[in-house]
Write an enzyme that holds these catalytic residues in place. Structure first.
Site, PDB file in Angstrom:
ATOM      1  CB  SER A   1      -0.830   0.058   1.214  1.00  0.00           C
ATOM      2  OG  SER A   1      -1.749  -0.991   1.230  1.00  0.00           O
ATOM      3  CB  THR A   2       2.956   1.961  -2.439  1.00  0.00           C
ATOM      4  OG1 THR A   2       3.436   0.890  -1.643  1.00  0.00           O
ATOM      5  CG2 THR A   2       4.106   2.849  -2.835  1.00  0.00           C
TER       6      THR A   2
END
Length: 510
Positions: A333-334
Site C-alpha cells: 500500500s503505496t
C-alpha cells in the site's frame, strides 16, 4: 508559472497545484502533496512510513532522496513480540501481511520531506503544509476506491479501539460517501511544522518508544535519533535513445526495471500490435528472467557498492538477452505523485506505510508502518534483518530525460508490481508510441512465481499461448485493479499528465 501534477487523489493533487500557483516550485508542491496524501490516502501512506523522492532541478542536478525505513539498531529476542498475520483480500487473490508493534521499522517520511524542503524548497514550510492541515480539519469524502482499500485492510483498520475510532467510528468501516476526519492529525502536523524534531527526538518519539518497550516492539530512542536521510546519485541507464533515471541500490526496484528494459531493448516491436500474443509472451518472459537474475546473486549483494554496474553489465545481461530471444522465437500500500513546474524542476515521489501496523501514535492519528512485517521487504524471513540497515524497496520513482530535460516523470505504488507497472508504461510510450493517458490506462500483466496475472482488454486470447513450463497458473482479473500498481505520470514540455484509474488517479494542469 505553469506546471502539471499527477497524483492518487484529488485533494493530494490540489494541494500540490495550489502551492505551484502560490509561486512554489515542484519540490514545494511534492511536499505539499505528500503531506495531504497522509490524510486523503491515509491507508496508503503516512508520516511514519518510508519513501523516495527523485529530484531534477532546472539547473540540471539529479538527486535521489532516500528516506525509506531503517531496521532497528538492536535485534533483541523477546517472548512478548507483538507481531501477527492478517489476510488482505483483493478479491481475486489474497496476500498475507504481519502487523503489530513488532512490525514497525524506523520511519522516514517526515525526515525526508524536511530534508527535501531544506535543500530545494522555496516557500516556508508553514505555507507548504497549509493544505494538508486544512484537509485534515475539514475531512475528506471517502471515494469508492478508498472504500475498496478499507475493505481489503479490514483486519488492520478494526484491530483495536484507537484505529476503529478513526476508520469505523459508528461500528462499521467508513463507506463511499462517508467523511473521514483527522482533526488530531491536523493539530499534530501544525505542531510538527513548529517543532519538526519532535517525531524523532521529542515527546512523540518518547511515547512511541515507551509503547514499543511495553507492548512488544523493537524501536528505541537511539533508532529514531540516529535516523538519516541519504542523498544518492540516481541510477542512469539508456533505453532506445532515452536516458532513464531511477532509484539505485540498495533499493532493488530501479535496477530491476533497468535490467528488464535492457532485455526489451533487443526486441523489435515495430511490426507488433500492443497486447498481441508475441508481445504478451515477451513481457511475461522478461518478468520471469528478471526474477531469475534477481535470485542469482543480486539480492545477496544489494549492499555491494558496485552491484548495479555488475548486474547491468553486458557480460551479465547478455546471456539473459539470448535466452529471451530463444524463448520468444519459439512462439510472459503505496502511493505516488509526479510534478513538473514551469521552470523545468521535476519531482517524482513514492511513499508507503506498508499496510500499516494498526498502531496509531496516541493523540496524533499517525499510523506507524509495518515494514518489518512485509514479506516482499524481508526476503530472508521475518526477524532475520541486519540491524541498523536501510531496508531495500521496490519503490522506483523514475524520470525519462531527452537532451537533459525531463520528458517523463512517473512512478507507481503496488509492492512487487511496482517495477512491472513502470516497465509496461515506459514500453507503451517508447515502443508503441502511445499517448501518455493511454499508456498508463492500457491493460497490464504481471508474472511472478509461475503465476501470470492478466487484466481484461488485452488483444490476445491467453489460452493459445500462455500455458508453458514457466506459467503454471493463469489468473484473469474481471476488471482493472490496484493490484497492478498505480502509475501517476506527467510529461514536459507538453505539460500533460495521466493519473492511473486503478488508484483513483487525478491530473491538474496549472
Amino acid at each position: 508559472m505553469g506546471g502539471v501534477v499527477a497524483a492518487g487523489h484529488s485533494k493530494t493533487a490540489e494541494a500540490a497545484a495550489t502551492v505551484l500557483r502560490m509561486g512554489g516550485n515542484a519540490f514545494d508542491a511534492a511536499i505539499a502533496g505528500v503531506l495531504t496524501a497522509c490524510v486523503a490516502e491515509s491507508v496508503l501512506t503516512s508520516l511514519a512510513g518510508g519513501g523516495f523522492l527523485l529530484a531534477h532541478t532546472a539547473s540540471g542536478d539529479n538527486i535521489l532522496f532516500d528516506f525509506f525505513s531503517q531496521t532497528p539498531r538492536q535485534q533483541c529476542a523477546r517472548q512478548d513480540l507483538d507481531f501477527y498475520p492478517i489476510e488482505a483480500n483483493f478479491g481475486d487473490t489474497t496476500q498475507t501481511f504481519y502487523i503489530g508493534l513488532g512490525s514497525i521499522a524506523v520511519p522516514g517520511v517526515w525526515a525526508g520531506l524536511l530534508q527535501v524542503h531544506r535543500r530545494l524548497g522555496r516557500l516556508p514550510l508553514s505555507v507548504v503544509a497549509e493544505g494538508a492541515i486544512a484537509t485534515a480539519r475539514q475531512g475528506i469524502i471517502v471515494t469508492p476506491f478508498l472504500a475498496y482499500v478499507y475493505q481489503i485492510l479490514t483486519p488492520i483498520l478494526t484491530a483495536n479501539p484507537a484505529v476503529r475510532a478513526l476508520y469505523a467510528p459508528k461500528g462499521r468501516l467508513l463507506e463511499a460517501g462517508d467523511v473521514l476526519r483527522m482533526s488530531a492529525f491536523a493539530e499534530t502536523l501544525a505542531h510538527l511544522v513548529d517543532y519538526p524534531e519532535d517525531l524523532y527526538r521529542g515527546d512523540l518519539a518518547r511515547q512511541l518508544v515507551k509503547d514499543c518497550a511495553g507492548g512488544g516492539g523493537y524501536l528505541t530512542l537511539a533508532d529514531l535519533q540516529t535516523y538519516q536521510v541519504i542523498e544518492r546519485t540516481p541510477l542512469t541507464v539508456s533505453y532506445r535513445g532515452r536516458q532513464l533515471l531511477t532509484n539505485p541500490p540498495p533499493s532493488s526496484g530501479g535496477t530491476l526495471i533497468a535490467f528488464a528494459l535492457q532485455l526489451l531493448s533487443k526486441i523489435d516491436f515495430a511490426e507488433q500490435e500492443h497486447g498481441c500474443p508475441t508481445h504478451l509472451h515477451c513481457l511475461s518472459q522478461v518478468m520471469r528472467l528478471t526474477n531469475v537474475a534477481r535470485r542469482d546473486g543480486y539480492d545477496a549483494r544489494l549492499y555491494d557498492p558496485d552491484i548495479a554496474a555488475a548486474f547491468l553489465s553486458d557480460m551479465h545481461v547478455g546471456p539473459y538477452q539470448q535466452t529471451l530471444r530463444d524463448v520468444t522465437n519459439k512462439l510472459g500500500s503505496t502511493t505516488h505523485l509526479s510534478v513538473i513546474d514551469g521552470e523545468g524542476n521535476a519531482a517524482s515521489v513514492t511513499t508507503s506505510n506498508g499496510e500499516g501496523s494498526a498502531y496509531l501514535l496516541p493523540d496524533t492519528q499517525i499510523m506507524m508502518n509495518n515494514m518489518l512485517g512485509e514479506e516482499d521487504l524481508n526476503p530472508y524471513g521475518f526477524h532475520q534483518w541486519q540491524p541498523n540497515q536501510r531496508i531495500s524497496s521496490m519503490m522506483s520513482p523514475t524520470m525519462v530525460l531527452q537532451n537533459g530535460k525531463p520528458e517523463l516523470v512517473l512512478g507507481s505504488g503496488g509492492s512487487n508490481r511496482i517495477r512491472t507497472a513502470i516497465l509496461q508504461v515506459i514500453a507503451n510510450l517508447v515502443d508503441f508510441d502511445m499517448p501518455l493517458a493511454v499508456a498508463v490506462s492500457a491493460p497490464r500483466i504481471h508474472w511472478e512465481n509461475g503465476i501470470l496475472h492478466l487484466e481484461p482488454g488485452l488483444a490476445a486470447e491467453p489460452d493459445r499461448w500462455s500455458v508453458t513450463e514457466h506459467i503454471q497458473q493463469i489468473v484473469r482479473w474481471p476488471e482493472q485493479n490496484m493490484f497492478f500498481g498505480g502509475v501517476h505520470a506527467v510529461s514536459y514540455p507538453a505539460e500533460e499528465g495521466a493519473g492511473d484509474p486503478r488508484r483513483g488517479g487525478v491530473v491538474i494542469r496549472i
